[in-house]
Design a protein around this motif. Structure first.
Motif, PDB file in Angstrom:
ATOM      1  N   SER A  20      30.260  -8.447  16.400  1.00 15.92           N
ATOM      2  CA  SER A  20      30.576 -10.048  15.420  1.00 15.92           C
ATOM      3  C   SER A  20      30.006  -9.667  14.943  1.00 15.92           C
ATOM      4  N   LYS A  21      30.468 -10.790  13.795  1.00 20.73           N
ATOM      5  CA  LYS A  21      30.228 -10.847  12.021  1.00 20.73           C
ATOM      6  C   LYS A  21      28.636 -11.822  12.359  1.00 20.73           C
ATOM      7  N   ASN A  41      26.481 -10.806   2.688  1.00 20.00           N
ATOM      8  CA  ASN A  41      27.726 -10.377   2.946  1.00 20.00           C
ATOM      9  C   ASN A  41      28.640  -9.775   1.118  1.00 20.00           C
ATOM     10  N   SER A  45      31.044  -6.137   1.929  1.00 18.28           N
ATOM     11  CA  SER A  45      32.488  -6.162   1.152  1.00 18.28           C
ATOM     12  C   SER A  45      32.399  -5.030   0.774  1.00 18.28           C
ATOM     13  N   ALA A  55      36.593  -3.764   9.462  1.00 18.06           N
ATOM     14  CA  ALA A  55      36.843  -5.643   9.988  1.00 18.06           C
ATOM     15  C   ALA A  55      38.034  -4.692  10.967  1.00 18.06           C
ATOM     16  N   SER A  57      39.378  -6.729  13.295  1.00 14.38           N
ATOM     17  CA  SER A  57      39.814  -7.643  13.502  1.00 14.38           C
ATOM     18  C   SER A  57      39.058  -8.872  12.629  1.00 14.38           C
ATOM     19  N   ARG A  58      39.629  -9.747  12.238  1.00 16.52           N
ATOM     20  CA  ARG A  58      38.952 -11.618  12.334  1.00 16.52           C
ATOM     21  C   ARG A  58      37.584 -11.898  12.508  1.00 16.52           C
ATOM     22  N   GLY A  59      36.233 -11.560  12.052  1.00 15.31           N
ATOM     23  CA  GLY A  59      34.631 -11.734  12.339  1.00 15.31           C
ATOM     24  C   GLY A  59      34.366 -10.466  13.349  1.00 15.31           C
ATOM     25  N   TYR A  61      32.639  -6.524  13.264  1.00 15.05           N
ATOM     26  CA  TYR A  61      33.571  -5.237  12.507  1.00 15.05           C
ATOM     27  C   TYR A  61      33.060  -4.084  13.557  1.00 15.05           C
ATOM     28  N   ASN A 214      43.449  -1.086  13.227  1.00 14.31           N
ATOM     29  CA  ASN A 214      43.397  -2.758  11.433  1.00 14.31           C
ATOM     30  C   ASN A 214      44.681  -3.127  13.070  1.00 14.31           C
ATOM     31  N   LEU A 216      44.542  -6.634  11.940  1.00 15.22           N
ATOM     32  CA  LEU A 216      44.853  -7.423  11.497  1.00 15.22           C
ATOM     33  C   LEU A 216      46.291  -7.143  11.135  1.00 15.22           C
ATOM     34  N   ARG A 220      49.721  -9.233  12.233  1.00 13.86           N
ATOM     35  CA  ARG A 220      50.713  -9.517  10.247  1.00 13.86           C
ATOM     36  C   ARG A 220      52.008  -9.116  10.656  1.00 13.86           C
TER      37      ARG A 220
END
Length: 241
Positions: A20-21, A41, A45, A55, A57-59, A61, A214, A216, A220
């Motif tokens: 998790s982040k 951050n 990035s 990443a 999914s959200r949050g 790594y 991926n 995310l 989507r």
């Protein structure tokens, strides 16, 4: 500074392939206590852009395995793609083979189909063109057509309407769907993917073990196809196994 972080980054993922982040930032602060959240951050990035981390999914790594989905594109597929490209140079379309999913399955299907997905406004024109140069071409076949005709043929070419904004990639100058797109479509087009229906969980787990997925991007596309809940369930079940 980012180069300094890069030297430490693999150590953070030693115990777990995904973090998790919050946990990753906590580990970084132990080594670099003077860094602010904004600084961390910024460096994370930068490492993402350089392909060091991913990443999915959200949050969350992970270390980027740099193993994208790269199926074998046969000469037959390349010939069909290039013929369509020459005839319709400005349309959006992709080509793929159901045999690509065999690597992720326990039981190997006897049949495989070549599929061309074409933007809706041009799909019938492409179908007409292909019927003039190929045999056994079908346009958006339903279950009845599969049962009456397609299942009895050895070589089949299927033309389908492409969902707008479908995630595509290019390999060897050939446009193909991403593995994320195929996994979502597998949940929806149960006729085309009939051989995969009993192995959906195994296929998802196999893909996640072998390639960088991926999540995310997959979610989507699942939202566009109204299958977000189903794809989330399949991901969670696969991660739990």
């Amino acid at each position: 500074m980012a180069e300094t972080l890069e030297k430490h980054i693999s150590r953070y993922f030693k115990e777990s392939g995904k973090l998790s982040k919050q946990k990753l930032v906590g580990s970084i602060k132990k080594d670099f206590p003077t860094w602010s959240d904004n600084t961390i951050n910024m460096y994370l990035s930068k490492l993402k852009k350089e392909g060091i981390i991913n990443a999915p999914s959200r949050g969350i790594y992970e270390l980027d395995s740099n193993t994208p989905f790269q199926p074998n594109i046969s000469q037959g597929l390349k010939r069909i793609f290039n013929k369509v490209k020459r005839e319709f140079p400005y349309i959006t379309f992709c080509i793929w083979d159901t045999v690509w999913l065999n690597d992720f399955m326990r039981h190997q299907p006897f049949k495989h189909y070549v599929v061309i997905e074409v933007e809706k406004d041009a799909s019938e024109s492409v179908f007409t063109f292909l019927t003039e140069i190929n045999k056994n071409v079908f346009f958006n076949p339903n279950e009845e057509i599969f049962d009456r005709y397609i299942h009895n043929l050895d070589e089949v070419l299927i033309v389908k309407n492409m969902v707008s904004e479908s995630p595509l990639i290019e390999k060897d100058k050939i446009s193909i769907p991403t593995i994320e797109k195929l996994l979502v479509d597998m949940l929806i087009d149960t006729t085309l993917f009939s051989a995969q229906q009993n192995e959906k969980k195994f296929i998802m787990r196999s893909v996640m073990d072998k390639y960088t997925l991926n999540e995310l991007k997959m979610r989507r596309y699942a939202v566009r196809r109204n299958r977000e809940r189903e794809i989330d369930e399949l991901i969670n079940i696969s991660l739990a196994n």
